[in-house]
Scaffold this active site. Structure first.
Site, PDB file in Angstrom:
ATOM      1  N   PHE A 123       0.866  -1.178   0.000  1.00  0.00           N
ATOM      2  CA  PHE A 123       0.000   0.000   0.000  1.00  0.00           C
ATOM      3  C   PHE A 123       0.905   1.232   0.000  1.00  0.00           C
ATOM      4  O   PHE A 123       1.685   1.419   0.945  1.00  0.00           O
ATOM      5  CB  PHE A 123      -0.862  -0.058   1.268  1.00  0.00           C
ATOM      6  CG  PHE A 123      -1.831   1.069   1.449  1.00  0.00           C
ATOM      7  CD1 PHE A 123      -3.077   1.042   0.841  1.00  0.00           C
ATOM      8  CD2 PHE A 123      -1.514   2.146   2.262  1.00  0.00           C
ATOM      9  CE1 PHE A 123      -3.988   2.071   1.037  1.00  0.00           C
ATOM     10  CE2 PHE A 123      -2.422   3.181   2.466  1.00  0.00           C
ATOM     11  CZ  PHE A 123      -3.666   3.134   1.855  1.00  0.00           C
ATOM     12  N   LEU A 125       1.069   5.081   0.090  1.00  0.00           N
ATOM     13  CA  LEU A 125       0.457   6.394   0.295  1.00  0.00           C
ATOM     14  C   LEU A 125       1.518   7.388   0.776  1.00  0.00           C
ATOM     15  O   LEU A 125       1.692   8.456   0.204  1.00  0.00           O
ATOM     16  CB  LEU A 125      -0.694   6.295   1.317  1.00  0.00           C
ATOM     17  CG  LEU A 125      -1.383   7.606   1.677  1.00  0.00           C
ATOM     18  CD1 LEU A 125      -2.154   8.165   0.469  1.00  0.00           C
ATOM     19  CD2 LEU A 125      -2.364   7.422   2.842  1.00  0.00           C
ATOM     20  N   PRO A 128       8.104  11.067   1.240  1.00  0.00           N
ATOM     21  CA  PRO A 128       9.081  11.725   2.123  1.00  0.00           C
ATOM     22  C   PRO A 128       8.487  12.952   2.825  1.00  0.00           C
ATOM     23  O   PRO A 128       8.811  13.240   3.969  1.00  0.00           O
ATOM     24  CB  PRO A 128      10.211  12.110   1.167  1.00  0.00           C
ATOM     25  CG  PRO A 128      10.130  11.100   0.065  1.00  0.00           C
ATOM     26  CD  PRO A 128       8.672  10.775  -0.094  1.00  0.00           C
ATOM     27  N   SER A 132       1.606  11.937   7.898  1.00  0.00           N
ATOM     28  CA  SER A 132       0.314  12.257   8.522  1.00  0.00           C
ATOM     29  C   SER A 132      -0.501  13.171   7.605  1.00  0.00           C
ATOM     30  O   SER A 132      -1.711  13.035   7.482  1.00  0.00           O
ATOM     31  CB  SER A 132       0.541  12.958   9.864  1.00  0.00           C
ATOM     32  OG  SER A 132       1.116  12.066  10.788  1.00  0.00           O
ATOM     33  N   GLU A 363       0.177   3.422   9.793  1.00  0.00           N
ATOM     34  CA  GLU A 363      -1.274   3.467   9.503  1.00  0.00           C
ATOM     35  C   GLU A 363      -1.987   4.529  10.345  1.00  0.00           C
ATOM     36  O   GLU A 363      -3.117   4.352  10.789  1.00  0.00           O
ATOM     37  CB  GLU A 363      -1.897   2.065   9.621  1.00  0.00           C
ATOM     38  CG  GLU A 363      -1.279   1.143   8.566  1.00  0.00           C
ATOM     39  CD  GLU A 363      -2.061  -0.091   8.217  1.00  0.00           C
ATOM     40  OE1 GLU A 363      -3.281  -0.102   8.383  1.00  0.00           O
ATOM     41  OE2 GLU A 363      -1.425  -1.060   7.754  1.00  0.00           O
ATOM     42  N   GLY A 364      -1.266   5.640  10.519  1.00  0.00           N
ATOM     43  CA  GLY A 364      -1.791   6.764  11.295  1.00  0.00           C
ATOM     44  C   GLY A 364      -1.187   6.747  12.682  1.00  0.00           C
ATOM     45  O   GLY A 364      -1.383   5.805  13.443  1.00  0.00           O
ATOM     46  N   GLU A 367      -1.167  10.375  17.335  1.00  0.00           N
ATOM     47  CA  GLU A 367      -1.717  11.735  17.289  1.00  0.00           C
ATOM     48  C   GLU A 367      -2.822  11.830  16.226  1.00  0.00           C
ATOM     49  O   GLU A 367      -3.844  12.491  16.440  1.00  0.00           O
ATOM     50  CB  GLU A 367      -0.589  12.743  16.990  1.00  0.00           C
ATOM     51  CG  GLU A 367       0.442  12.882  18.116  1.00  0.00           C
ATOM     52  CD  GLU A 367       1.387  11.687  18.287  1.00  0.00           C
ATOM     53  OE1 GLU A 367       1.504  10.863  17.353  1.00  0.00           O
ATOM     54  OE2 GLU A 367       2.010  11.575  19.368  1.00  0.00           O
TER      55      GLU A 367
HETATM   56  N1  COS Z   1     -12.595   7.789   6.834  1.00  0.00           N
HETATM   57  C1  COS Z   1     -13.281   8.174   5.728  1.00  0.00           C
HETATM   58  N2  COS Z   1     -13.108   9.386   5.178  1.00  0.00           N
HETATM   59  C2  COS Z   1     -12.245  10.224   5.758  1.00  0.00           C
HETATM   60  C3  COS Z   1     -11.509   9.885   6.902  1.00  0.00           C
HETATM   61  C4  COS Z   1     -11.710   8.602   7.439  1.00  0.00           C
HETATM   62  N3  COS Z   1     -11.044   8.186   8.520  1.00  0.00           N
HETATM   63  N4  COS Z   1     -10.706  10.931   7.248  1.00  0.00           N
HETATM   64  C5  COS Z   1     -10.945  11.896   6.348  1.00  0.00           C
HETATM   65  N5  COS Z   1     -11.866  11.476   5.450  1.00  0.00           N
HETATM   66  C6  COS Z   1     -12.432  12.224   4.327  1.00  0.00           C
HETATM   67  C7  COS Z   1     -13.194  13.441   4.811  1.00  0.00           C
HETATM   68  O1  COS Z   1     -14.534  13.110   5.090  1.00  0.00           O
HETATM   69  C8  COS Z   1     -13.062  14.361   3.615  1.00  0.00           C
HETATM   70  O2  COS Z   1     -13.963  13.933   2.613  1.00  0.00           O
HETATM   71  P1  COS Z   1     -15.036  14.945   1.934  1.00  0.00           P
HETATM   72  O3  COS Z   1     -14.254  15.923   1.175  1.00  0.00           O
HETATM   73  O4  COS Z   1     -15.874  14.053   1.073  1.00  0.00           O
HETATM   74  O5  COS Z   1     -15.763  15.579   3.047  1.00  0.00           O
HETATM   75  C9  COS Z   1     -11.671  14.060   3.106  1.00  0.00           C
HETATM   76  O6  COS Z   1     -11.352  12.752   3.553  1.00  0.00           O
HETATM   77  C10 COS Z   1     -10.608  15.025   3.572  1.00  0.00           C
HETATM   78  O7  COS Z   1     -10.592  14.987   4.968  1.00  0.00           O
HETATM   79  P2  COS Z   1     -10.180  16.219   5.861  1.00  0.00           P
HETATM   80  O8  COS Z   1     -10.731  17.486   5.304  1.00  0.00           O
HETATM   81  O9  COS Z   1     -10.529  15.869   7.254  1.00  0.00           O
HETATM   82  O10 COS Z   1      -8.613  16.231   5.632  1.00  0.00           O
HETATM   83  P3  COS Z   1      -7.469  16.694   6.624  1.00  0.00           P
HETATM   84  O11 COS Z   1      -6.264  16.913   5.816  1.00  0.00           O
HETATM   85  O12 COS Z   1      -7.926  17.797   7.524  1.00  0.00           O
HETATM   86  O13 COS Z   1      -7.262  15.443   7.616  1.00  0.00           O
HETATM   87  C11 COS Z   1      -6.400  13.287   8.118  1.00  0.00           C
HETATM   88  C12 COS Z   1      -7.136  14.197   7.133  1.00  0.00           C
HETATM   89  C13 COS Z   1      -5.332  14.009   8.913  1.00  0.00           C
HETATM   90  C14 COS Z   1      -7.416  12.689   9.078  1.00  0.00           C
HETATM   91  C15 COS Z   1      -5.814  12.264   7.163  1.00  0.00           C
HETATM   92  O14 COS Z   1      -4.897  12.897   6.312  1.00  0.00           O
HETATM   93  C16 COS Z   1      -5.143  11.103   7.824  1.00  0.00           C
HETATM   94  O15 COS Z   1      -5.796  10.162   8.292  1.00  0.00           O
HETATM   95  N6  COS Z   1      -3.802  11.135   7.854  1.00  0.00           N
HETATM   96  C17 COS Z   1      -3.017  10.014   8.283  1.00  0.00           C
HETATM   97  C18 COS Z   1      -2.683   9.188   7.104  1.00  0.00           C
HETATM   98  C19 COS Z   1      -2.061   7.905   7.510  1.00  0.00           C
HETATM   99  O16 COS Z   1      -2.649   7.106   8.221  1.00  0.00           O
HETATM  100  N7  COS Z   1      -0.837   7.714   7.023  1.00  0.00           N
HETATM  101  C20 COS Z   1      -0.164   6.486   7.190  1.00  0.00           C
HETATM  102  C21 COS Z   1       0.009   5.898   5.828  1.00  0.00           C
HETATM  103  S1  COS Z   1      -0.016   4.208   5.743  1.00  0.00           S
HETATM  104  S2  COS Z   1       1.539   3.623   6.758  1.00  0.00           S
END
Ligand code: COS
Length: 380
Positions: A123, A125, A128, A132, A363-364, A367
């Protein structure tokens, strides 16, 4: 709510436990030491249906529920969290995403071999400069007739050097921000894919992590998963389920730490009695057992909600937040109970701590889970 497992769920848990003890445990110490990928184990797990547990029989999986997946993940991760994460990424990220959004053609080509363990997925995503902050993808996919040309770098990719299928996110329309992100299914060996060196990690050393460069990688438009622009939603929804997988992995480590601490405290004597007779140790064991049970109920609750087709993203975030903390805390306490023996490789508890730490990051992060939970409880 019924707290009993069905016969099928119990049988799956027992099968996973036997597999972990007989097939995984004998080589786990050496593989950790030498950072060796468990090729044979993953192949056998695939043949036994553990690499695509929730995939429908129509697409080559056994069609088990998420509760069964949690039970199996806990058993496998209790013995070897490296095997746990390899299994989790293939199951709850790659297979889940393709089954939910793929066309029949994509499922035939990609999902069937992934679900039966003939192929392995990763996966992609993180980048660099986008971990988050996943909305800010720098990897670009520029349209060129029926094709897209991809350039960029993906980072921290579990199964990176071993995977046959890349579930990869890229920006197809910068002007649309996160609504211009798309998911691509790309095969190993596609020209322009450049695998980085395997990361030398603190823990989960037997799993494989690397960066993946994309240098003018040409892919057909039929390799887009879902629609163009749906990639961020796919990534977020996929990660919701992935967090149940990582919570189960953390739960396995927390349980292993507890069992090791109980065993050692009954054997080790100090002040003329087993240290388990000391209240200082008893209190630690009580706290550890309470953390394990709490993490287990949160994780099963998230899995149950997913199986009931109810919203579960908050519950999955809570499960991962809590179980990862429980894993780190229990591993630390297991080391403390083992004293000096806990600090050396003779016992497994030092590995539990090294393996546990990543569950608070990937996977997040912890924080990010708090962001997900607080947004949900604060919304109108
Ligand atoms: N499940 C479903 N949809 C989600 C969601 C979730 N957990 N989190 C966000 N979304 C959706 C929102 O609903 C929004 O959709 P709409 O435009 O249709 O309303 C869209 O995604 C954008 O979300 P948001 O505006 O909240 O974006 P932000 O940048 O403010 O925040 C976070 C998003 C920080 C919550 C997100 O980027 C995240 O989870 N980051 C961590 C990523 C991660 O886990 N990385 C590890 C990679 S794999 S090792």
């Amino acid at each position: 709510m019924d707290f009993n497992f069905t016969e099928e769920q119990t049988a799956i848990r027992d099968t996973a436990r036997d597999f972990a003890e007989n097939e995984i445990a004998p080589t786990s110490v050496e593989r950790d030491k030498n950072a060796e990928f468990p090729y044979d184990i993953i192949k056998k797990l695939g043949e036994s249906g553990f690499m695509g547990m929730m995939v429908s029989p129509d697409w080559g999986g056994p069609g088990f529920d998420t509760i069964s997946y949690v039970l199996a993940m806990e058993e496998i991760s209790k013995v070897d969290a490296s095997v746990g994460v390899i299994m989790s990424v293939n199951n709850s990220l790659v297979c889940f995403g393709i089954e939910k959004w793929g066309t029949d053609e994509q499922k035939e080509k990609f999902l069937k071999p992934l679900a039966s363990g003939q192929k392995l997925g990763c996966f992609c995503l993180s980048e660099p400069e986008a971990g988050s902050d996943a909305t800010h993808q720098r990897t670009e996919a520029v349209k060129d007739g029926d094709y897209y040309i991809l350039n960029g770098i993906k980072n921290w990719i579990t199964n990176g050097t071993t995977a046959d299928v890349y579930f990869l996110h890229a920006q197809t329309d910068k002007s649309k921000g996160y609504k211009g992100i798309s998911t691509f299914l790309i095969e190993k060996g596609t020209p322009g894919i450049e695998l980085g060196v395997k990361e030398d990690k603190l823990g989960i050393r037997s799993s494989d992590t690397c960066s993946i460069g994309l240098n003018n990688v040409k892919v057909h438009k039929n390799q887009i998963l879902g629609d163009e622009g749906l990639g961020f939603r796919i990534a977020m929804e996929t990660l919701n389920g992935g967090r149940i997988g990582i919570a189960s992995q953390a739960l396995g480590i927390a349980q292993a730490s507890l069992e090791a601490a109980v065993k050692y405290s009954k054997q080790r004597k100090a002040f003329d009695a087993p240290i388990a007779s000391l209240q200082a140790i008893q209190f630690k064991l009580s706290d550890m057992a309470t953390l394990v049970d709490s993490a287990r109920y949160l994780t099963l609750n998230a899995a149950w909600k997913k199986d009931q087709k109810q919203p579960y993203h908050k519950e999955a975030a809570m499960a991962k937040l809590y179980a990862s903390k429980a894993a780190v805390q229990n591993a630390l306490e297991a080391i403390q109970i083992h004293g000096g023996y806990g600090y050396v490789r003779e016992y497994l508890v030092e590995r539990y701590l090294r393996d546990a730490k990543i569950t608070e990051i990937y996977e997040g992060t912890t924080e990010i889970q708090k962001v997900v939970i607080s947004r949900e409880i604060l919304k109108d």
